[in-house]
Design a protein around this motif. Structure first.
Motif, PDB file in Angstrom:
ATOM      1  N   PRO A 306      18.580  57.942  76.226  1.00  0.00           N
ATOM      2  CA  PRO A 306      19.847  58.011  75.477  1.00  0.00           C
ATOM      3  C   PRO A 306      19.644  58.042  73.969  1.00  0.00           C
ATOM      4  O   PRO A 306      20.449  58.651  73.255  1.00  0.00           O
ATOM      5  N   VAL A 307      18.589  57.407  73.460  1.00  0.00           N
ATOM      6  CA  VAL A 307      18.306  57.492  72.018  1.00  0.00           C
ATOM      7  C   VAL A 307      17.999  58.936  71.640  1.00  0.00           C
ATOM      8  O   VAL A 307      18.533  59.471  70.661  1.00  0.00           O
ATOM      9  N   LEU A 308      17.148  59.576  72.425  1.00  0.00           N
ATOM     10  CA  LEU A 308      16.769  60.959  72.146  1.00  0.00           C
ATOM     11  C   LEU A 308      17.963  61.892  72.257  1.00  0.00           C
ATOM     12  O   LEU A 308      18.141  62.790  71.417  1.00  0.00           O
ATOM     13  N   GLN A 309      18.797  61.695  73.270  1.00  0.00           N
ATOM     14  CA  GLN A 309      19.982  62.543  73.423  1.00  0.00           C
ATOM     15  C   GLN A 309      20.931  62.395  72.240  1.00  0.00           C
ATOM     16  O   GLN A 309      21.499  63.367  71.751  1.00  0.00           O
ATOM     17  N   GLY A 310      21.084  61.161  71.747  1.00  0.00           N
ATOM     18  CA  GLY A 310      21.932  60.953  70.578  1.00  0.00           C
ATOM     19  C   GLY A 310      21.369  61.615  69.331  1.00  0.00           C
ATOM     20  O   GLY A 310      22.115  62.178  68.529  1.00  0.00           O
ATOM     21  N   LEU A 311      20.047  61.559  69.180  1.00  0.00           N
ATOM     22  CA  LEU A 311      19.423  62.211  68.027  1.00  0.00           C
ATOM     23  C   LEU A 311      19.592  63.718  68.091  1.00  0.00           C
ATOM     24  O   LEU A 311      19.840  64.372  67.067  1.00  0.00           O
ATOM     25  N   ILE A 312      19.445  64.289  69.290  1.00  0.00           N
ATOM     26  CA  ILE A 312      19.596  65.736  69.443  1.00  0.00           C
ATOM     27  C   ILE A 312      21.012  66.173  69.067  1.00  0.00           C
ATOM     28  O   ILE A 312      21.223  67.203  68.426  1.00  0.00           O
ATOM     29  N   ARG A 313      21.996  65.370  69.454  1.00  0.00           N
ATOM     30  CA  ARG A 313      23.402  65.686  69.133  1.00  0.00           C
ATOM     31  C   ARG A 313      23.786  65.244  67.727  1.00  0.00           C
ATOM     32  O   ARG A 313      24.909  65.471  67.301  1.00  0.00           O
ATOM     33  N   ASP A 315      24.374  62.276  66.930  1.00  0.00           N
ATOM     34  CA  ASP A 315      25.411  61.269  67.166  1.00  0.00           C
ATOM     35  C   ASP A 315      24.797  59.900  66.870  1.00  0.00           C
ATOM     36  O   ASP A 315      24.125  59.306  67.721  1.00  0.00           O
ATOM     37  N   VAL A 316      25.005  59.422  65.671  1.00  0.00           N
ATOM     38  CA  VAL A 316      24.342  58.205  65.216  1.00  0.00           C
ATOM     39  C   VAL A 316      24.737  57.004  66.066  1.00  0.00           C
ATOM     40  O   VAL A 316      23.891  56.203  66.483  1.00  0.00           O
ATOM     41  N   GLY A 317      26.028  56.859  66.357  1.00  0.00           N
ATOM     42  CA  GLY A 317      26.494  55.696  67.098  1.00  0.00           C
ATOM     43  C   GLY A 317      25.901  55.599  68.493  1.00  0.00           C
ATOM     44  O   GLY A 317      25.410  54.548  68.910  1.00  0.00           O
ATOM     45  N   SER A 318      25.899  56.716  69.231  1.00  0.00           N
ATOM     46  CA  SER A 318      25.403  56.686  70.608  1.00  0.00           C
ATOM     47  C   SER A 318      23.894  56.520  70.672  1.00  0.00           C
ATOM     48  O   SER A 318      23.360  56.110  71.702  1.00  0.00           O
ATOM     49  N   SER A 319      23.182  56.835  69.605  1.00  0.00           N
ATOM     50  CA  SER A 319      21.741  56.607  69.594  1.00  0.00           C
ATOM     51  C   SER A 319      21.396  55.215  69.071  1.00  0.00           C
ATOM     52  O   SER A 319      20.364  54.647  69.450  1.00  0.00           O
ATOM     53  N   GLY A 323      19.157  52.086  70.775  1.00  0.00           N
ATOM     54  CA  GLY A 323      18.090  51.722  69.837  1.00  0.00           C
ATOM     55  C   GLY A 323      18.105  50.236  69.532  1.00  0.00           C
ATOM     56  O   GLY A 323      17.055  49.587  69.477  1.00  0.00           O
ATOM     57  N   LEU A 324      19.295  49.668  69.355  1.00  0.00           N
ATOM     58  CA  LEU A 324      19.395  48.232  69.126  1.00  0.00           C
ATOM     59  C   LEU A 324      18.965  47.431  70.346  1.00  0.00           C
ATOM     60  O   LEU A 324      18.382  46.342  70.222  1.00  0.00           O
ATOM     61  N   LEU A 325      19.226  47.955  71.539  1.00  0.00           N
ATOM     62  CA  LEU A 325      18.770  47.277  72.754  1.00  0.00           C
ATOM     63  C   LEU A 325      17.245  47.295  72.852  1.00  0.00           C
ATOM     64  O   LEU A 325      16.640  46.332  73.341  1.00  0.00           O
ATOM     65  N   ILE A 326      16.624  48.373  72.381  1.00  0.00           N
ATOM     66  CA  ILE A 326      15.155  48.410  72.341  1.00  0.00           C
ATOM     67  C   ILE A 326      14.639  47.338  71.387  1.00  0.00           C
ATOM     68  O   ILE A 326      13.673  46.623  71.694  1.00  0.00           O
ATOM     69  N   VAL A 327      15.297  47.204  70.233  1.00  0.00           N
ATOM     70  CA  VAL A 327      14.890  46.164  69.275  1.00  0.00           C
ATOM     71  C   VAL A 327      15.074  44.783  69.886  1.00  0.00           C
ATOM     72  O   VAL A 327      14.207  43.900  69.768  1.00  0.00           O
ATOM     73  N   LEU A 328      16.211  44.561  70.555  1.00  0.00           N
ATOM     74  CA  LEU A 328      16.466  43.270  71.200  1.00  0.00           C
ATOM     75  C   LEU A 328      15.419  42.989  72.271  1.00  0.00           C
ATOM     76  O   LEU A 328      14.934  41.852  72.399  1.00  0.00           O
ATOM     77  N   THR A 329      15.038  44.016  73.025  1.00  0.00           N
ATOM     78  CA  THR A 329      13.987  43.853  74.028  1.00  0.00           C
ATOM     79  C   THR A 329      12.660  43.495  73.377  1.00  0.00           C
ATOM     80  O   THR A 329      11.922  42.638  73.874  1.00  0.00           O
ATOM     81  N   ALA A 330      12.354  44.151  72.264  1.00  0.00           N
ATOM     82  CA  ALA A 330      11.106  43.848  71.553  1.00  0.00           C
ATOM     83  C   ALA A 330      11.092  42.397  71.080  1.00  0.00           C
ATOM     84  O   ALA A 330      10.081  41.694  71.211  1.00  0.00           O
ATOM     85  N   ILE A 331      12.210  41.942  70.532  1.00  0.00           N
ATOM     86  CA  ILE A 331      12.284  40.554  70.073  1.00  0.00           C
ATOM     87  C   ILE A 331      12.124  39.596  71.253  1.00  0.00           C
ATOM     88  O   ILE A 331      11.412  38.583  71.172  1.00  0.00           O
ATOM     89  N   GLY A 391      29.932  49.174  75.085  1.00  0.00           N
ATOM     90  CA  GLY A 391      28.946  50.056  74.478  1.00  0.00           C
ATOM     91  C   GLY A 391      29.591  51.186  73.703  1.00  0.00           C
ATOM     92  O   GLY A 391      29.188  51.505  72.570  1.00  0.00           O
ATOM     93  N   THR A 392      30.639  51.784  74.294  1.00  0.00           N
ATOM     94  CA  THR A 392      31.339  52.871  73.622  1.00  0.00           C
ATOM     95  C   THR A 392      32.030  52.383  72.357  1.00  0.00           C
ATOM     96  O   THR A 392      31.982  53.034  71.305  1.00  0.00           O
ATOM     97  N   SER A 393      32.654  51.215  72.448  1.00  0.00           N
ATOM     98  CA  SER A 393      33.329  50.656  71.277  1.00  0.00           C
ATOM     99  C   SER A 393      32.333  50.355  70.153  1.00  0.00           C
ATOM    100  O   SER A 393      32.594  50.637  68.978  1.00  0.00           O
ATOM    101  N   LEU A 394      31.190  49.782  70.539  1.00  0.00           N
ATOM    102  CA  LEU A 394      30.167  49.475  69.529  1.00  0.00           C
ATOM    103  C   LEU A 394      29.615  50.756  68.916  1.00  0.00           C
ATOM    104  O   LEU A 394      29.386  50.825  67.696  1.00  0.00           O
ATOM    105  N   ALA A 395      29.406  51.788  69.745  1.00  0.00           N
ATOM    106  CA  ALA A 395      28.895  53.059  69.236  1.00  0.00           C
ATOM    107  C   ALA A 395      29.873  53.670  68.227  1.00  0.00           C
ATOM    108  O   ALA A 395      29.463  54.157  67.162  1.00  0.00           O
TER     109      ALA A 395
END
Length: 680
Positions: A306-313, A315-319, A323-331, A391-395
């Motif tokens: 989904p990060v890659l799909q958002g970047l291709i479009r 669409d900053v919010g949807s990516s 992306g923030l969930l990846i950061v949260l997972t890393a933490i 998720g949609t609201s946050l995006a």
């Protein structure tokens, strides 16, 4: 400056000059570098535009065609080539294991409409594991992270990311621990393995994809293998260091009891190196997670898609949300492995729950977790996370916020972009890319000799010859220019913030956690807001690399400046020096080794972003790699570009390491320190 302070700095300079064996007969290295650059500019003005070896657009050379032919021959021999047969079998094994795990916890296990264990059971089991290996605070962090996966609408993708990361780390431990033991117990093994690890850590991650896809295919198998290759070096390096660091006195004592080498390893060295090995596992886990988005380019499962799909479009919010969930997972993974490494020591000092109280708590939580597993298998609503729309609201909110920030920074951002482009980027690119190839090669070799002596000159010459051989010289010079410009900006930021941190404890306490957190963020995530601000240009790639590389460089500068002896500072202050004089005439000169090392690491971090930058308009070698990966007929050119990037990285690394060593700070720092546990 006081006599004492000045004498200390001059004594250090004399010692460094005596030790370095300068080719210029004791002439300061910066003078030699300036002399080379002045002569280079003079010759460039005469020969500009001649023999630049430009390869236009999608043009290729016979060497590139031969490499593509090699790829075609490998593919044609799948049924007869034993190597391809082996890699195909390994890939099939990875796919089968992942499919089983996926049906167990993340996707419907037909004929069941839901996984074998639903979200409630998975979350409860994860919380219990965190409590068992760490503490209740980490258990709450894990629970909150897993709930965030579902509430934001990315449960399956998030669990798939954890499965790929876990599978890669498991295989990494199986392969890496024996090699770590070899590195830690045998000098001969260390001498053989270390150069291989250097090459693996210097190679940008995207370059792995070309051979991985050729031998292992796309999908989960390709994702696991490329993650495995990237995550292996930290465990071997740090684990090997921990084993070798066991005191010789302890080893001699065990030898006197008649223990065999195998018994000594199992009963003494591995137990005493346990904490260091877990730190290595921490960095390996972070390295594996950082491949999440890159693995999506080979159809790897997880949040990278989904990060890659958002970047291709665009669409900053949807990516940003995944992306923030990846950061949260890393933490989450960083804090869990760090707490696990510290639990035994804390328990020995009486901190936290211990003894029977801990056992009872673990038993109670285990019963609760098993009940949750049962409920998730029998109640549909507890097996499949309900839709929330959060998720949609946050995006949408993030998209609006980023839009506002971009609008506010558009003017200053354009000024900064133009200043860097016309003040640094264009002039340096003109010098590097428009010089005849032989002039640029000669100048780079002489700069290497001036900075690092013969031990930097020899690898530089070999790497320059390799770059010329792979027929992408001009693209290599354009890429080198972007790397150097980004590194200059990194060092400017690192010096400002590093000195500030070193001189103010409050600033250090405030900024260091932010820098630690910055090093846990996968590289691709930095690209999202920068792409929104600057669009698809080479400057976007430079800024993303700048943000990615700055945390490590800032901490190295801060630690180096902080290490200047307090007695020297007091001597300079007694003469009435100003703060500016103290910084420029005492602290920075005496921390030159750390500055050089920070520049070296900044170079390597920036180089790791080269291919990612190729996706957003940076062009040059990054674009060549992406082109070769996406179009089969361009495979040879992409492979040549990948090898050229590796040679650039090795050359820059060797020059930086030798320059650091000649200023008394030649400590090898592994590429990409993504976690606070390691950075500390």
């Amino acid at each position: 400056m006081s006599t004492t302070a000045g004498t200390a700095v001059r004594a250090q300079e004399k010692e460094e000059t005596d030790r370095s064996g300068d080719l210029g007969g004791g002439i300061p290295r910066w003078v030699l570098v300036i002399a080379v650059v002045v002569a280079w500019v003079a010759l460039w003005s005469v020969f500009r535009g001649q023999d630049t070896l430009v390869l236009r657009g999608r043009d290729s050379t016979p060497l590139h065609d031969d490499l593509t032919g090699f790829r075609d021959a490998v593919l044609a021999s799948r049924d007869t080539n034993p190597v391809i047969g082996l890699t195909t079998a390994i890939a099939e094994g990875f796919r089968n294991v992942f499919d089983f795990l996926q049906r167990l916890v993340s996707v419907p296990a037909f004929p069941r409409p839901v996984p074998q264990v639903g979200w409630l059971g998975v979350t409860a089991l994860a919380a219990w594991v965190a409590l068992a290996v760490a503490n209740w605070r980490i258990s709450l962090l894990v629970t909150g992270t897993f709930l965030a996966y579902g509430l934001l609408g990315f449960w399956s993708d998030s669990i798939d990311l954890l499965l790929v990361t876990g599978l890669a780390v498991f295989v990494t431990v199986l392969i890496g621990m024996p090699l770590a033991v070899a590195v830690g117990t045998s000098r001969r093994a260390k001498a053989v393995i270390t150069p291989v690890l250097d090459a693996m850590q210097t190679m940008p991650t995207f370059v792995y994809l070309i051979p991985v896809v050729l031998f292992f295919g796309i999908g989960v198998s390709g994702a696991v293998v490329c993650t495995l290759v990237y995550a292996l070096p930290p465990l071997i390096r740090i684990g090997g260091y921990g084993i070798s660091a066991v005191s010789t006195t302890t080893i001699e004592a065990t030898d006197s009891t008649g223990q065999t080498s195998w018994q000594r390893l199992l009963k003494v060295q591995l137990p005493m190196a346990r904490k260091t090995i877990i730190v290595g596992l921490n960095q390996t886990t972070m390295a594996a997670l950082s491949m999440a988005i890159i693995a999506s380019y080979v159809n790897g499962p997880g949040l990278g898609k989904p990060v890659l799909q958002g970047l291709i479009r665009n669409d900053v919010g949807s990516s940003l949300v995944p992306g923030l969930l990846i950061v949260l997972t890393a933490i989450m993974l960083d804090r869990t492995t760090t707490a696990a490494s510290e639990r035994a020591d804390l328990a020995a000092r009486g901190h936290g729950l211990t003894g029977r109280t801990r056992q009872v708590l673990l038993a109670v939580v285990a019963v609760v977790a098993l009940v949750c597993v049962y409920l998730s298998r029998t109640v549909l609503d507890l097996a499949e996370f309900p839709e929330t729309g959060w998720g949609t609201s946050l995006a949408n909110g993030l998209d609006s916020f980023v839009g506002s920030v971009v609008g506010a920074l558009d003017g200053p951002g354009e000024v900064f972009k133009n200043a860097v482009t016309y003040g640094l980027l264009n002039p340096m690119q003109s010098l590097l890319a428009e010089s005849p190839w032989w002039l640029a090669a000669l100048a780079i070799a002489l700069v290497a000799a001036a900075l690092g002596g013969l031990r930097a000159l020899l690898p530089a010459v070999v790497c320059l010859a390799g770059i010329w051989f792979f027929d992408l010289w001009n693209d290599a010079m354009v890429t080198l220019n972007m790397v150097l410009v980004a590194t200059i900006l990194v060092m400017l930021i690192a010096i400002v913030f590093g000195v500030w941190m070193a001189r103010s404890h409050r600033v250090d306490v405030t900024l260091r956690p932010l820098l630690d957190a910055g090093q846990t963020i996968p590289a691709f995530v930095y690209l999202i807001p920068v792409l929104a601000l600057f669009g698809s240009t080479r400057f976007t790639a430079i800024v993303a690399a700048l943000v990615y590389a700055a945390p490590a460089a800032i901490k190295l500068v801060a630690d180096g400046v902080k290490a200047v002896p307090e007695t020297t500072l007091e001597a300079s202050r007694s003469t009435g020096t100003t703060s500016w004089q103290e910084i420029t005439q005492v602290q920075l000169p005496m921390a030159r080794g750390s500055l050089v090392l920070a520049a070296n690491q900044g170079l390597l971090y920036v180089l790791a972003m080269v291919v990612i930058g190729g996706l957003v308009g940076a062009g040059a070698l990054g674009y060549d790699v992406v082109l070769g990966f996406s179009r089969s007929e361009e495979w040879g050119k992409g492979a040549a570009a990948g090898l050229t990037i590796v040679l650039l990285g090795i050359m820059l690394d060797r020059i930086g390491q030798r320059a650091a060593a000649r200023t008394g700070e030649g400590v090898k720092v592994p590429l990409r320190r993504p976690s606070s546990a390691v950075a500390g």
